[in-house]
Motif scaffolding. Structure first.
Motif, PDB file in Angstrom:
ATOM      1  N   TYR A  45       0.965  -1.149  -0.028  1.00  0.00           N
ATOM      2  CA  TYR A  45       0.164  -0.002  -0.031  1.00  0.00           C
ATOM      3  C   TYR A  45       0.859   1.356  -0.041  1.00  0.00           C
ATOM      4  CZ  TYR A  45      -4.020  -3.031   0.389  1.00  0.00           C
ATOM      5  OH  TYR A  45      -5.126  -3.794   0.110  1.00  0.00           O
ATOM      6  N   GLY A  46       2.036   1.088   0.581  1.00  0.00           N
ATOM      7  CA  GLY A  46       3.080   2.108   0.598  1.00  0.00           C
ATOM      8  C   GLY A  46       3.083   2.924  -0.955  1.00  0.00           C
ATOM      9  N   PRO A  47       3.556   1.801  -1.923  1.00  0.00           N
ATOM     10  CA  PRO A  47       3.662   2.324  -3.374  1.00  0.00           C
ATOM     11  C   PRO A  47       2.399   2.969  -3.849  1.00  0.00           C
ATOM     12  CG  PRO A  47       4.902   0.049  -2.888  1.00  0.00           C
ATOM     13  CD  PRO A  47       4.020   0.476  -1.782  1.00  0.00           C
ATOM     14  N   MET A  48       1.370   2.507  -3.415  1.00  0.00           N
ATOM     15  CA  MET A  48       0.209   2.814  -4.003  1.00  0.00           C
ATOM     16  C   MET A  48      -0.125   4.464  -3.533  1.00  0.00           C
ATOM     17  SD  MET A  48      -2.697  -0.312  -3.587  1.00  0.00           S
ATOM     18  CE  MET A  48      -2.266  -1.716  -3.669  1.00  0.00           C
ATOM     19  N   TYR A  49       0.437   4.706  -2.176  1.00  0.00           N
ATOM     20  CA  TYR A  49       0.150   5.996  -1.752  1.00  0.00           C
ATOM     21  C   TYR A  49       1.343   6.801  -2.979  1.00  0.00           C
ATOM     22  CZ  TYR A  49       2.185  10.077   0.875  1.00  0.00           C
ATOM     23  OH  TYR A  49       2.569  11.076   1.224  1.00  0.00           O
ATOM     24  N   GLY A  50       2.336   6.121  -3.316  1.00  0.00           N
ATOM     25  CA  GLY A  50       3.247   6.727  -4.390  1.00  0.00           C
ATOM     26  C   GLY A  50       2.857   7.152  -5.542  1.00  0.00           C
ATOM     27  N   ILE A  51       1.373   6.523  -5.630  1.00  0.00           N
ATOM     28  CA  ILE A  51       0.931   7.005  -7.056  1.00  0.00           C
ATOM     29  C   ILE A  51       0.930   8.381  -7.413  1.00  0.00           C
ATOM     30  CG2 ILE A  51      -1.330   6.908  -8.441  1.00  0.00           C
ATOM     31  CD1 ILE A  51      -1.559   4.198  -7.372  1.00  0.00           C
ATOM     32  N   TYR A  52       0.986   9.235  -6.473  1.00  0.00           N
ATOM     33  CA  TYR A  52       0.689  10.740  -6.592  1.00  0.00           C
ATOM     34  C   TYR A  52       2.200  11.043  -7.429  1.00  0.00           C
ATOM     35  CZ  TYR A  52       4.189  11.610  -3.010  1.00  0.00           C
ATOM     36  OH  TYR A  52       5.453  11.828  -2.475  1.00  0.00           O
ATOM     37  N   ILE A  53       3.308  10.332  -7.442  1.00  0.00           N
ATOM     38  CA  ILE A  53       4.379  10.802  -8.043  1.00  0.00           C
ATOM     39  C   ILE A  53       4.193  11.031  -9.876  1.00  0.00           C
ATOM     40  CG2 ILE A  53       6.759   9.879  -8.894  1.00  0.00           C
ATOM     41  CD1 ILE A  53       7.000   8.511  -6.284  1.00  0.00           C
ATOM     42  N   ALA A  54       3.108  10.448 -10.018  1.00  0.00           N
ATOM     43  CA  ALA A  54       2.851  10.510 -11.486  1.00  0.00           C
ATOM     44  C   ALA A  54       2.073  11.550 -11.868  1.00  0.00           C
ATOM     45  CB  ALA A  54       1.803   9.254 -11.848  1.00  0.00           C
ATOM     46  N   PHE A  55       1.620  12.270 -10.832  1.00  0.00           N
ATOM     47  CA  PHE A  55       0.912  13.627 -11.037  1.00  0.00           C
ATOM     48  C   PHE A  55       1.343  14.929 -10.588  1.00  0.00           C
ATOM     49  CE2 PHE A  55      -1.974  10.134 -10.346  1.00  0.00           C
ATOM     50  CZ  PHE A  55      -2.657  10.376 -11.577  1.00  0.00           C
ATOM     51  N   ILE A  56       2.952  14.579 -10.222  1.00  0.00           N
ATOM     52  CA  ILE A  56       3.775  16.058  -9.871  1.00  0.00           C
ATOM     53  C   ILE A  56       4.983  15.667 -10.653  1.00  0.00           C
ATOM     54  CG2 ILE A  56       2.738  16.023  -7.461  1.00  0.00           C
ATOM     55  CD1 ILE A  56       5.697  14.890  -6.540  1.00  0.00           C
TER      56      ILE A  56
ATOM     57  N   GLY B 132      -0.800  -2.722  -7.985  1.00  0.00           N
ATOM     58  CA  GLY B 132       0.317  -2.330  -7.230  1.00  0.00           C
ATOM     59  C   GLY B 132       0.646  -0.765  -7.920  1.00  0.00           C
ATOM     60  N   GLY B 133       1.503  -0.306  -7.086  1.00  0.00           N
ATOM     61  CA  GLY B 133       1.749   1.076  -7.329  1.00  0.00           C
ATOM     62  C   GLY B 133       2.626   1.346  -8.386  1.00  0.00           C
ATOM     63  N   GLY B 134       3.555   0.312  -8.936  1.00  0.00           N
ATOM     64  CA  GLY B 134       4.619   0.499  -9.921  1.00  0.00           C
ATOM     65  C   GLY B 134       5.801   0.764  -9.224  1.00  0.00           C
ATOM     66  N   ILE B 135       6.959   0.368 -10.262  1.00  0.00           N
ATOM     67  CA  ILE B 135       8.182   0.251  -9.630  1.00  0.00           C
ATOM     68  C   ILE B 135       8.818   1.451  -9.174  1.00  0.00           C
ATOM     69  CG2 ILE B 135       9.053   0.690 -12.159  1.00  0.00           C
ATOM     70  CD1 ILE B 135      11.115  -1.904 -11.330  1.00  0.00           C
ATOM     71  N   VAL B 136       8.555   2.759  -9.752  1.00  0.00           N
ATOM     72  CA  VAL B 136       9.089   3.711  -9.135  1.00  0.00           C
ATOM     73  C   VAL B 136       8.541   4.198  -7.845  1.00  0.00           C
ATOM     74  CG1 VAL B 136       9.271   6.205  -9.483  1.00  0.00           C
ATOM     75  CG2 VAL B 136       9.318   4.760 -11.495  1.00  0.00           C
ATOM     76  N   PRO B 137       7.372   4.188  -7.347  1.00  0.00           N
ATOM     77  CA  PRO B 137       6.813   4.449  -6.040  1.00  0.00           C
ATOM     78  C   PRO B 137       7.516   3.294  -5.263  1.00  0.00           C
ATOM     79  CG  PRO B 137       4.962   4.411  -7.440  1.00  0.00           C
ATOM     80  CD  PRO B 137       6.185   4.222  -8.412  1.00  0.00           C
ATOM     81  N   TYR B 138       7.593   2.054  -5.603  1.00  0.00           N
ATOM     82  CA  TYR B 138       7.879   1.014  -4.869  1.00  0.00           C
ATOM     83  C   TYR B 138       9.491   1.193  -4.517  1.00  0.00           C
ATOM     84  CZ  TYR B 138       9.149  -3.855  -3.317  1.00  0.00           C
ATOM     85  OH  TYR B 138       9.427  -4.876  -2.795  1.00  0.00           O
TER      86      TYR B 138
END
Lengths: 321, 307
Positions: A45-56, B132-138
């Motif tokens: 779920y941490g990487p899912m939080y990181g999805i925002y990276i795609a929008f900044i 999944g969130g993808g490799i970069v967020p991971y």
């Protein structure tokens, strides 16, 4: 711990009360689940939080946790970039072509292998062949890539043998022509997964009732006829389940294979969506762009897989109960 | 796989009808498939055992032309590779033990249906298999929890595998509940029931999961590639990737050019070294393979039947 409040029996226990009751009885079980929950929160779920990276506009030095609150959102900029630069069409072509060519080889092969193993009457021999057939599944892609780079190269044993047999005049350049590289990946994927996938079909064959075979024999059906008219039709539900699942996974066109076996000459053909996201995300340091491509893939793939699973439960519901 | 239940093997009619040609066709096709699966390994083996300069001439099919162990000597001279083998072994052993421990605990916790919230936890874990969130967020997560460039990056993210956990859970659910209940009645505690009764009964599935995990750990190279920088953390597979990356595909050059180049260089060319390294990485798998492969089939079956 808590006393039951008066009147609760009338309206039924609330969520909290049910949890407390369960907690008292199953403390130990909750304790066992806890590490798993923490693990999933961080690594899934941490990487899912990181999805925002795609929008900044994420830069390598930025802090992962706080950027969400501090950075300016750029909307769908990276997605637009992906769809308008022309890379999108090329990447989708590569992804789908790789998957489809792989499917063309790797889908029928395990069915054929399972039927052959089932028809073989030399018990020891067929056991040996089966054991050998899933050996490649155990071997890492690094080794497989080494093997294929050697045997499929222009001077490798495959080209030499085909030449000696008079099938080809000049060597097939699998690593220099993009379309041939797709074929190579299809062959490699099939080689690696054939024995593994045959196991599922063999299990399905084992569950076919022997009554059907007996009555067919009484009717005078020979072995080939029995395969064609009994074994194969009985396998069809499994075949369709596997097919739907394979179609659901079309976007997973490989990752390690391409990274290990491709080269600069054919990269415009070998790049599939996963390798593309990786190369841009890390190779070029375009973290946000890589994330956006990755997110696009995750979402579409999710829809594909869920749709496929829905179909599968329908097929199973109707035919296998 | 047991197919002995099928009637056709013991069926007297087919013998009488003389399906010898059918049997031969089946056998020949199976032998051909076996050959295709096995021969590539054999080819690698003979190239690794053949004289490096002689290999460039091509035409090696079944036996080494000029037998030599020079490539292997060269490979084992490499201190980096010996260290990498140690790291590979360390991550395989510790990664498997730790993953087995945590997957088992979680699976047991999830196997009790009367637990309040078990349905929620089920969806909570299964969802991670599909999205999944993808490799970069991971990567960013690994960086945030300070796992990048440590040995633990091989172990902790892989400490749980939802798929493997589900396989263990399915197996545990199929065990007879009475055993546990009577143990509780006899006054056994939770820990005794789990480690004294459930775990011994789950041995077959645990062996399968251990096998899956160990093979995955041994085969892994991408995490080394992306999450570690130190040479001291490089694994065997990664060394092989490096050799692979330096390797010129050879397609763009004529044989004469390669020969010329090979004669200038060290007599042991990159090709034989590459193959010898590949053999060193593969042989441990091939050696244990015959003993463990039956667990592999079992694992697939659990997944295929219930999953």
């Amino acid at each position: 711990m808590d006393t039951v409040r008066p009147g609760s029996a009338l309206r039924g226990p609330t969520m909290g009360e049910r949890f407390l009751k369960s907690w008292k009885r199953h403390k130990f079980l909750y304790l066992l689940i806890l590490p798993g929950v923490i693990w999933a929160l961080i690594f899934c779920y941490g990487p899912m939080y990181g999805i925002y990276i795609a929008f900044i506009d994420f830069k390598p030095r930025m802090d992962f946790l706080s950027s969400f609150f501090q950075q300016k959102f750029v909307g769908l900029k990276w997605f637009e970039y992906f769809f308008t630069t022309g890379d999108f069409l090329r990447i989708m072509r590569n992804t789908l072509m790789t998957s489809l060519i792989t499917l063309l080889f790797s889908f029928p092969a395990p069915i054929l292998l399972a039927l052959l193993i089932n028809e073989c009457r030399l018990t020891r021999f067929k056991k040996t062949i089966q054991t050998i057939s899933y050996l490649p599944f155990f071997i890492s892609w690094v080794i497989c890539a080494n093997i294929f780079l050697t045997i499929m190269s222009s001077t490798g044993v495959v080209n030499e043998a085909l030449k000696a047999l008079g099938i080809i005049r000049s060597p097939i350049l699998f690593f220099q022509q993009g379309r041939l590289f797709w074929v190579l990946l299809g062959i490699a994927n099939t080689w690696k997964g054939m024995g593994y996938n045959a196991i599922i079909y063999l299990a399905a064959i084992t569950s076919i009732s022997s009554d059907i075979y007996e009555s067919a024999m009484i009717d005078g059906a020979n072995r080939l006829q029995r395969v064609v008219h009994i074994t194969f039709p009985c396998l069809l539900p499994t075949v369709s389940v596997m097919f739907v699942l394979a179609v659901g996974g079309l976007l997973n066109a490989g990752f390690e294979q391409q990274l290990l076996m491709s080269n600069n000459t054919i990269i415009t053909y070998s790049d599939v969506i996963d390798t593309y996201a990786y190369r841009y995300g890390f190779g070029s340091g375009m973290y946000s762009y890589g994330s956006a491509v990755g997110l696009f893939k995750s979402v579409v793939n999710f829809i594909f897989v869920i749709t496929a699973n829905t179909f599968v439960s329908r097929i199973r519901g109707r035919t296998l109960v | 796989m047991k197919n002995s239940a099928l009637p056709n093997r013991h069926n007297p009619f087919s013998r009488r009808n003389g399906h010898l040609s059918y049997d031969i066709a089946v056998t020949v096709l199976l032998a051909f498939i076996g050959f295709i699966c096995l021969y590539p390994f054999w080819n690698v083996a003979i190239i690794s055992l053949n004289d490096a300069q002689d290999t460039v001439r091509g035409g090696l099919y079944f036996w080494p032309r000029k037998f030599t162990l020079e490539s292997y000597r060269e490979v084992f001279k490499n201190k980096e590779l010996i260290h990498a083998a140690f790291i590979s072994l360390a991550r395989t052993v510790s990664g498997t033990v730790i993953a087995l421990f945590f997957n088992t605990l979680l699976a047991y916790g999830m196997s009790k249906k009367d637990l309040f919230g078990s349905k929620f936890f089920g969806y909570f874990f299964v969802f991670t298999m599909y999205f999944g969130g993808g490799i970069v967020p991971y990567y960013m997560v690994l960086k945030t929890v300070k796992l990048i460039d440590t040995f633990w990056v091989y172990i902790i993210p892989g400490a749980i595998s939802v798929y493997n956990m589900i396989l263990i859970r399915i197996y545990m659910e199929s065990l007879p509940q009475e055993l546990e209940e009577s143990a509780y009645l006899d006054g056994a505690g939770d820990i005794v029931v789990l480690f004294g009764i459930v775990l011994p009964l789950s041995k077959p599935v645990l062996a399968t999961i251990a096998l899956f995990t160990a093979v995955g750990q041994w085969s892994s190279w991408f995490d080394t590639n992306l999450y570690t920088y130190k040479t001291s953390l490089k694994t065997l597979q990664f060394i092989l990737v490096q050799i692979l990356n330096n390797y010129d595909l050879g397609n763009s050059k004529s044989v004469a050019e390669i020969l010329q180049q090979a004669s200038k260089q060290n007599p042991v060319s990159s090709d034989s070294i590459r193959m010898a390294t590949a053999m060193v990485v593969t042989v441990p798998i091939i050696v244990v393979y015959p003993f463990v492969q039956k667990y592999f089939v079992k694992g697939i079956m659990i997944g295929a039947v219930k999953g």
